[in-house]
Design a protein around this motif. Structure first.
Motif, PDB file in Angstrom:
ATOM      1  N   ALA A   1       0.832  -1.204   0.000  1.00  0.00           N
ATOM      2  CA  ALA A   1       0.000   0.000   0.000  1.00  0.00           C
ATOM      3  C   ALA A   1       0.866   1.253   0.000  1.00  0.00           C
ATOM      4  O   ALA A   1       2.056   1.221   0.327  1.00  0.00           O
ATOM      5  CB  ALA A   1      -0.924  -0.008   1.220  1.00  0.00           C
ATOM      6  N   ASP A   2       0.259   2.373  -0.336  1.00  0.00           N
ATOM      7  CA  ASP A   2       0.967   3.649  -0.338  1.00  0.00           C
ATOM      8  C   ASP A   2       1.035   4.248   1.061  1.00  0.00           C
ATOM      9  O   ASP A   2       1.972   4.987   1.387  1.00  0.00           O
ATOM     10  CB  ASP A   2       0.265   4.638  -1.275  1.00  0.00           C
ATOM     11  N   ILE A   3       0.036   3.957   1.864  1.00  0.00           N
ATOM     12  CA  ILE A   3      -0.074   4.513   3.211  1.00  0.00           C
ATOM     13  C   ILE A   3      -0.474   3.376   4.146  1.00  0.00           C
ATOM     14  O   ILE A   3      -1.367   2.594   3.816  1.00  0.00           O
ATOM     15  CB  ILE A   3      -1.133   5.630   3.270  1.00  0.00           C
ATOM     16  N   ILE A   4       0.186   3.283   5.295  1.00  0.00           N
ATOM     17  CA  ILE A   4      -0.201   2.311   6.313  1.00  0.00           C
ATOM     18  C   ILE A   4      -0.583   3.071   7.579  1.00  0.00           C
ATOM     19  O   ILE A   4       0.261   3.730   8.197  1.00  0.00           O
ATOM     20  CB  ILE A   4       0.935   1.323   6.647  1.00  0.00           C
ATOM     21  N   PHE A   5      -1.853   2.980   7.939  1.00  0.00           N
ATOM     22  CA  PHE A   5      -2.316   3.518   9.216  1.00  0.00           C
ATOM     23  C   PHE A   5      -2.487   2.342  10.167  1.00  0.00           C
ATOM     24  O   PHE A   5      -3.191   1.375   9.852  1.00  0.00           O
ATOM     25  CB  PHE A   5      -3.641   4.260   9.061  1.00  0.00           C
ATOM     26  N   ALA A   6      -1.829   2.403  11.313  1.00  0.00           N
ATOM     27  CA  ALA A   6      -1.793   1.254  12.216  1.00  0.00           C
ATOM     28  C   ALA A   6      -2.293   1.617  13.603  1.00  0.00           C
ATOM     29  O   ALA A   6      -2.174   2.766  14.048  1.00  0.00           O
ATOM     30  CB  ALA A   6      -0.362   0.716  12.325  1.00  0.00           C
ATOM     31  N   ALA A   7      -2.830   0.631  14.285  1.00  0.00           N
ATOM     32  CA  ALA A   7      -3.114   0.783  15.710  1.00  0.00           C
ATOM     33  C   ALA A   7      -1.797   0.855  16.462  1.00  0.00           C
ATOM     34  O   ALA A   7      -0.807   0.225  16.067  1.00  0.00           O
ATOM     35  CB  ALA A   7      -3.944  -0.401  16.206  1.00  0.00           C
ATOM     36  N   ASP A   8      -1.758   1.638  17.525  1.00  0.00           N
ATOM     37  CA  ASP A   8      -0.494   1.800  18.246  1.00  0.00           C
ATOM     38  C   ASP A   8      -0.003   0.513  18.887  1.00  0.00           C
ATOM     39  O   ASP A   8       1.182   0.363  19.172  1.00  0.00           O
ATOM     40  CB  ASP A   8      -0.583   2.923  19.284  1.00  0.00           C
ATOM     41  N   ASP A   9      -0.907  -0.468  19.066  1.00  0.00           N
ATOM     42  CA  ASP A   9      -0.505  -1.748  19.654  1.00  0.00           C
ATOM     43  C   ASP A   9      -0.444  -2.871  18.603  1.00  0.00           C
ATOM     44  O   ASP A   9      -0.395  -4.046  18.959  1.00  0.00           O
ATOM     45  CB  ASP A   9      -1.436  -2.147  20.796  1.00  0.00           C
ATOM     46  N   ALA A  10      -0.459  -2.509  17.326  1.00  0.00           N
ATOM     47  CA  ALA A  10      -0.311  -3.511  16.273  1.00  0.00           C
ATOM     48  C   ALA A  10       1.068  -4.167  16.378  1.00  0.00           C
ATOM     49  O   ALA A  10       1.951  -3.674  17.088  1.00  0.00           O
ATOM     50  CB  ALA A  10      -0.487  -2.863  14.899  1.00  0.00           C
ATOM     51  N   LYS A  11       1.262  -5.270  15.658  1.00  0.00           N
ATOM     52  CA  LYS A  11       2.538  -5.990  15.723  1.00  0.00           C
ATOM     53  C   LYS A  11       3.119  -6.168  14.321  1.00  0.00           C
ATOM     54  O   LYS A  11       2.444  -6.667  13.420  1.00  0.00           O
ATOM     55  CB  LYS A  11       2.351  -7.366  16.371  1.00  0.00           C
ATOM     56  N   PHE A  12       4.381  -5.766  14.165  1.00  0.00           N
ATOM     57  CA  PHE A  12       5.096  -5.912  12.908  1.00  0.00           C
ATOM     58  C   PHE A  12       6.425  -6.609  13.179  1.00  0.00           C
ATOM     59  O   PHE A  12       7.065  -6.333  14.186  1.00  0.00           O
ATOM     60  CB  PHE A  12       5.371  -4.544  12.279  1.00  0.00           C
ATOM     61  N   GLY A  13       6.844  -7.464  12.258  1.00  0.00           N
ATOM     62  CA  GLY A  13       8.134  -8.094  12.435  1.00  0.00           C
ATOM     63  C   GLY A  13       8.265  -9.376  11.655  1.00  0.00           C
ATOM     64  O   GLY A  13       7.513  -9.644  10.725  1.00  0.00           O
ATOM     65  N   SER A  14       9.252 -10.174  12.047  1.00  0.00           N
ATOM     66  CA  SER A  14       9.579 -11.416  11.351  1.00  0.00           C
ATOM     67  C   SER A  14       9.403 -12.604  12.283  1.00  0.00           C
ATOM     68  O   SER A  14      10.204 -12.792  13.192  1.00  0.00           O
ATOM     69  CB  SER A  14      11.030 -11.373  10.840  1.00  0.00           C
ATOM     70  N   PRO A  15       8.377 -13.417  12.046  1.00  0.00           N
ATOM     71  CA  PRO A  15       8.184 -14.603  12.886  1.00  0.00           C
ATOM     72  C   PRO A  15       8.923 -15.826  12.375  1.00  0.00           C
ATOM     73  O   PRO A  15       8.764 -16.913  12.908  1.00  0.00           O
ATOM     74  CB  PRO A  15       6.669 -14.825  12.783  1.00  0.00           C
ATOM     75  N   PHE A  16       9.758 -15.654  11.349  1.00  0.00           N
ATOM     76  CA  PHE A  16      10.287 -16.808  10.629  1.00  0.00           C
ATOM     77  C   PHE A  16      11.385 -17.571  11.365  1.00  0.00           C
ATOM     78  O   PHE A  16      11.659 -18.729  11.043  1.00  0.00           O
ATOM     79  CB  PHE A  16      10.792 -16.376   9.251  1.00  0.00           C
ATOM     80  N   ALA A  17      12.044 -16.939  12.316  1.00  0.00           N
ATOM     81  CA  ALA A  17      13.096 -17.650  13.045  1.00  0.00           C
ATOM     82  C   ALA A  17      12.544 -18.891  13.735  1.00  0.00           C
ATOM     83  O   ALA A  17      13.240 -19.891  13.898  1.00  0.00           O
ATOM     84  CB  ALA A  17      13.739 -16.715  14.074  1.00  0.00           C
ATOM     85  N   ALA A  18      11.278 -18.841  14.104  1.00  0.00           N
ATOM     86  CA  ALA A  18      10.670 -19.962  14.820  1.00  0.00           C
ATOM     87  C   ALA A  18      10.445 -21.178  13.930  1.00  0.00           C
ATOM     88  O   ALA A  18      10.273 -22.295  14.437  1.00  0.00           O
ATOM     89  CB  ALA A  18       9.346 -19.526  15.439  1.00  0.00           C
TER      90      ALA A  18
ATOM     91  N   VAL B   1      16.734 -12.065  13.732  1.00  0.00           N
ATOM     92  CA  VAL B   1      17.347 -13.110  14.561  1.00  0.00           C
ATOM     93  C   VAL B   1      16.596 -13.326  15.866  1.00  0.00           C
ATOM     94  O   VAL B   1      16.438 -14.459  16.333  1.00  0.00           O
ATOM     95  CB  VAL B   1      18.831 -12.771  14.819  1.00  0.00           C
ATOM     96  N   THR B   2      16.136 -12.252  16.498  1.00  0.00           N
ATOM     97  CA  THR B   2      15.433 -12.411  17.769  1.00  0.00           C
ATOM     98  C   THR B   2      13.979 -12.799  17.586  1.00  0.00           C
ATOM     99  O   THR B   2      13.384 -13.401  18.485  1.00  0.00           O
ATOM    100  CB  THR B   2      15.472 -11.099  18.585  1.00  0.00           C
ATOM    101  N   GLY B   3      13.395 -12.438  16.437  1.00  0.00           N
ATOM    102  CA  GLY B   3      11.977 -12.687  16.249  1.00  0.00           C
ATOM    103  C   GLY B   3      11.099 -11.727  17.025  1.00  0.00           C
ATOM    104  O   GLY B   3       9.878 -11.930  17.120  1.00  0.00           O
ATOM    105  N   ASP B   4      11.694 -10.668  17.589  1.00  0.00           N
ATOM    106  CA  ASP B   4      10.906  -9.679  18.318  1.00  0.00           C
ATOM    107  C   ASP B   4      10.038  -8.877  17.342  1.00  0.00           C
ATOM    108  O   ASP B   4      10.371  -8.733  16.161  1.00  0.00           O
ATOM    109  CB  ASP B   4      11.824  -8.713  19.072  1.00  0.00           C
ATOM    110  N   PHE B   5       8.938  -8.339  17.861  1.00  0.00           N
ATOM    111  CA  PHE B   5       8.039  -7.543  17.047  1.00  0.00           C
ATOM    112  C   PHE B   5       8.118  -6.072  17.444  1.00  0.00           C
ATOM    113  O   PHE B   5       8.409  -5.734  18.594  1.00  0.00           O
ATOM    114  CB  PHE B   5       6.589  -8.016  17.215  1.00  0.00           C
ATOM    115  N   MET B   6       7.823  -5.198  16.495  1.00  0.00           N
ATOM    116  CA  MET B   6       7.626  -3.785  16.772  1.00  0.00           C
ATOM    117  C   MET B   6       6.139  -3.530  16.980  1.00  0.00           C
ATOM    118  O   MET B   6       5.298  -4.112  16.289  1.00  0.00           O
ATOM    119  CB  MET B   6       8.093  -2.926  15.589  1.00  0.00           C
ATOM    120  N   THR B   7       5.820  -2.645  17.901  1.00  0.00           N
ATOM    121  CA  THR B   7       4.435  -2.199  18.014  1.00  0.00           C
ATOM    122  C   THR B   7       4.139  -1.218  16.890  1.00  0.00           C
ATOM    123  O   THR B   7       5.043  -0.720  16.208  1.00  0.00           O
ATOM    124  CB  THR B   7       4.186  -1.505  19.353  1.00  0.00           C
ATOM    125  N   GLY B   8       2.879  -0.910  16.716  1.00  0.00           N
ATOM    126  CA  GLY B   8       2.511   0.091  15.721  1.00  0.00           C
ATOM    127  C   GLY B   8       3.151   1.433  16.017  1.00  0.00           C
ATOM    128  O   GLY B   8       3.606   2.126  15.102  1.00  0.00           O
TER     129      GLY B   8
END
Length: 258
Positions: A117-134, A161-168
């Motif tokens: 998308a051109d614009i991403i509006f997110a909830a402040d508690d949304a989760k972004f990141g890489s779950p693939f390490a698991a 590497v950590t698999g940690d997520f960022m909040t929105g």
């Protein structure tokens, strides 16, 4: 399976991911349905002025639906290159603004759909990141490009590497998403932005989308950007919206972009 719904509200089109049992996870058929929906939106332009992509329920999209995947026979390259990539490219190619409304998780493939998308509006508690390490997999769906561009090498490797997520809120501060707002306010916030966009200058928006993508992808020099800006501005000057915008400013009234 996640149902892909295409809804139209006057000049606003919506692609809705609706899979409560899968947390809006997407398989190959779902992605093909999204591609078909995007094609219908393209056919409806200029009557449609903006596209909203969102997920029903508590999450945007939890990623690829791997519940029925046979690891021994799955072709990951074909899935990404031949099924996912065309969806990403089709969304980017739409000559109208595309907004992703993200609540809850947008992981893996889900982040890739939002990133198209051109614009991403997110909830402040949304989760972004890489779950693939698991699961021993690689980051994919274009996330390497986005993360390295916005976060740099060390933060990108940290998330992988950590698999940690960022909040929105963290993603907005890092430039991964456009803006983050309280989760309870997200829908109303997005609606207010949609109404502003549909009443804006569509031809200028189309030129802006193409030009910003070109700068982001090709990284031209400053002198090249200045020259192209001048040429595009002259093209914009010849549109009815430009004339209406100037007259409205001079007459101190709100423009009516048709």
């Amino acid at each position: 399976m996640t149902e892909i719904q295409l809804r139209n509200r006057d000049r606003i089109a919506e692609i809705v991911l609706d899979g409560p049992e899968t947390r809006n996870a997407l398989d190959a058929d779902d992605l093909r349905d999204i591609a078909a929906a995007v094609a219908k939106v393209a056919e409806a332009i200029p009557n449609v002025r903006v596209l909203l992509i969102r997920g029903e329920g508590k999450v945007f999209c939890s990623g690829r639906d791997i519940s029925g995947v046979d690891v021994d026979t799955d072709d990951a390259r074909a899935f990404l290159a031949e099924v996912f990539a065309p969806v990403f490219q089709a969304i980017r190619a739409l000559p109208i603004p595309v907004i992703a409304q993200v609540q809850g998780a947008a992981l893996g493939l889900g982040f890739g759909v939002a990133a198209a998308a051109d614009i991403i509006f997110a909830a402040d508690d949304a989760k972004f990141g890489s779950p693939f390490a698991a699961i021993g997999a690689m980051l994919d769906s274009g996330a390497h490009h986005v993360f390295l561009d916005r976060l740099g090498y060390h933060r990108t490797m940290d998330l992988i590497v950590t698999g940690d997520f960022m909040t929105g809120a963290e993603a907005a501060a890092a430039g991964i998403v456009s803006r983050a707002v309280p989760a309870a306010d997200l829908s109303d916030f997005v609606e207010s932005k949609l109404e502003r966009i549909v009443s804006g200058p569509a031809e200028a928006f189309a030129m802006e989308k193409g030009f910003v993508q070109k700068i982001a992808d090709d990284r031209p020099s400053l002198s090249e950007v200045l020259a192209e800006e001048a040429a595009l501005q002259e093209s914009a000057r010849q549109t009815p919206d430009y004339a209406e915008g100037f007259k409205a400013f001079q007459e101190r009234r709100k423009p009516n972009f048709e």
